[in-house]
Design an enzyme around this catalytic site. Structure first.
Site, PDB file in Angstrom:
ATOM      1  N   HIS A  14      -1.643  -1.265   2.857  1.00 42.52           N
ATOM      2  CA  HIS A  14      -1.934   0.068   2.331  1.00 42.52           C
ATOM      3  C   HIS A  14      -3.257   0.033   1.568  1.00 42.52           C
ATOM      4  O   HIS A  14      -3.566  -0.935   0.868  1.00 42.52           O
ATOM      5  CB  HIS A  14      -0.844   0.520   1.358  1.00 42.52           C
ATOM      6  CG  HIS A  14       0.474   0.821   1.995  1.00 42.52           C
ATOM      7  ND1 HIS A  14       0.654   0.927   3.355  1.00 42.52           N
ATOM      8  CD2 HIS A  14       1.698   1.055   1.426  1.00 42.52           C
ATOM      9  CE1 HIS A  14       1.924   1.214   3.604  1.00 42.52           C
ATOM     10  NE2 HIS A  14       2.573   1.287   2.459  1.00 42.52           N
ATOM     11  N   CYS A  17       6.085   0.551  -2.406  1.00 42.14           N
ATOM     12  CA  CYS A  17       4.951  -0.309  -2.052  1.00 42.14           C
ATOM     13  C   CYS A  17       3.626   0.234  -2.575  1.00 42.14           C
ATOM     14  O   CYS A  17       2.819  -0.511  -3.149  1.00 42.14           O
ATOM     15  CB  CYS A  17       4.887  -0.495  -0.539  1.00 42.14           C
ATOM     16  SG  CYS A  17       5.116   1.037   0.403  1.00 42.14           S
TER      17      CYS A  17
END
Length: 358
Positions: free
Chosen positions: A252, A128
């Protein structure tokens, strides 16, 4: 005529979002099969308002399946993905198991969709934190080249799965509602379920994601390093990462420093990022506009801002990169790969099985 698509790990944090992304996808789908472990088999989920019963994943689950999306952990992919390929499916694997396999393309569709053209039945979805950085850096690499990448991440707990989300919420409630000292909160999962010690994440920041390797970097940090080099096809590119878990649930964030081969004017860098597919420029400091984790939740795009020249290095550039780790960082990138396979005419069985049946 549409495809039969299987989702392995359908009840997990990523799997449920794969279902949602598939519902919104341009991929022609006739049938969806939802697969899981024995713990979740028998549950009923919905796909486009239709009840679908979750089935147990077995070696025989993939007969008649055209595309299989895997997000149930590396051991599950290692065990079952080769059987899916043998049955004639194309596998899109969201775990780390196949990422460094030379027979498996590692794909961010905006960056290197061409890598799928000679696939052997399995396409790997990168980590990710790597994916969003690739979307931000590729337009710069194309125009000015890259000579160094240094990244520090601020990663949401959802990257460690639903159990980590639950643990974080519990810890925060204990501190806020019950007055428990943050240092005294009990932890079972973070920073890594596979390590010896566990620390609370509530009101904390943990400079460890995954376990440590022999070179003192964590596996998460080495994933970012090795995956960046493979995707960009630049094995000698210096890349280093420091990965930190922070107490937010989703999205994130990354502070990225790069050095370009040729000096890149900042306004041209911003324009290149703004024009790149999947990237959104949010960079207006006069109005305090820059990417925020909360704003990225639920979006497929990667948001880039705070783009500025280094104060001392002429070809150095800093930026802030944010994306929903469960969407572009996982579920959407996987479904997007499936869409690209369809668009490129690559949904096909593989004549030679290159992966070991276990």
């Amino acid at each position: 005529m549409g495809y039969t698509v299987a989702i392995v790990g359908a009840t997990g944090a990523v799997g449920t979002r794969m279902i949602q992304q598939l519902e919104q996808s341009t991929l022609p789908v006739d049938k969806v099969r939802l697969l899981s472990s024995s713990r979740s088999a028998g549950k009923v989920l919905q796909y486009k308002d239709q009840d679908v019963t979750v089935e147990l994943t077995t070696k025989d689950s993939f007969e008649g399946v055209d595309i299989a999306l895997f997000s149930a952990g590396g051991s599950v992919s290692a065990k079952f993905a080769p059987y899916a390929v043998k049955a004639g499916a194309v596998v899109v694997d969201n775990t780390s198991h196949f990422r460094q396999n030379p027979d498996v393309p590692l794909v961010v569709p905006e960056v290197n969709a061409y890598a799928m053209d000679a696939h052997n039945g399995i396409i790997a979805c990168p980590n990710c934190s790597t994916i969003q950085m690739m979307v931000a850096l590729e337009p710069i690499r194309q125009k000015w080249g890259l000579s160094r990448v240094i990244v520090s991440t601020y990663q949401a707990v959802s990257g460690a799965g639903q159990s980590a989300i639950n643990e974080t919420v519990r810890e925060i409630k204990e501190v806020v509602n019950d007055g428990v000292d943050p240092k005294a909160v009990h932890a079972d999962i973070l920073p890594s379920g596979g390590d010896k010690k566990h620390y609370p994440i509530a009101f904390n920041a943990l400079a460890q994601i995954d376990v440590f390797t022999d070179n003192d970097y964590t596996y998460e940090e080495m994933k970012m390093t090795n995956e960046t080099k493979k995707i960009m096809e630049e094995p000698e590119l210096p890349v280093s990462a420091t990965c930190v878990r922070v107490p937010i649930l989703f999205s994130h964030s990354e502070a990225v420093y790069i050095e370009t081969k040729d000096v890149a004017p900042i306004e041209e860098v911003k324009a290149a990022i703004a024009a790149f597919p999947g990237a959104v420029l949010e960079d207006d400091i006069k109005h305090q506009i820059y990417p925020q984790a909360a704003n990225a939740v639920g979006s497929r795009e990667t948001f880039v801002g705070r783009i500025r020249k280094d104060l001392d290095i002429e070809n150095g550039i800093h930026m802030w990169v944010v994306s929903d780790n469960l969407l572009k960082g996982a579920a959407w990138n996987s479904v997007q790969i499936a869409e690209s396979l369809h668009e490129r005419g690559l949904v096909r069985s593989t004549s030679e099985l290159k992966f070991e049946l276990k």
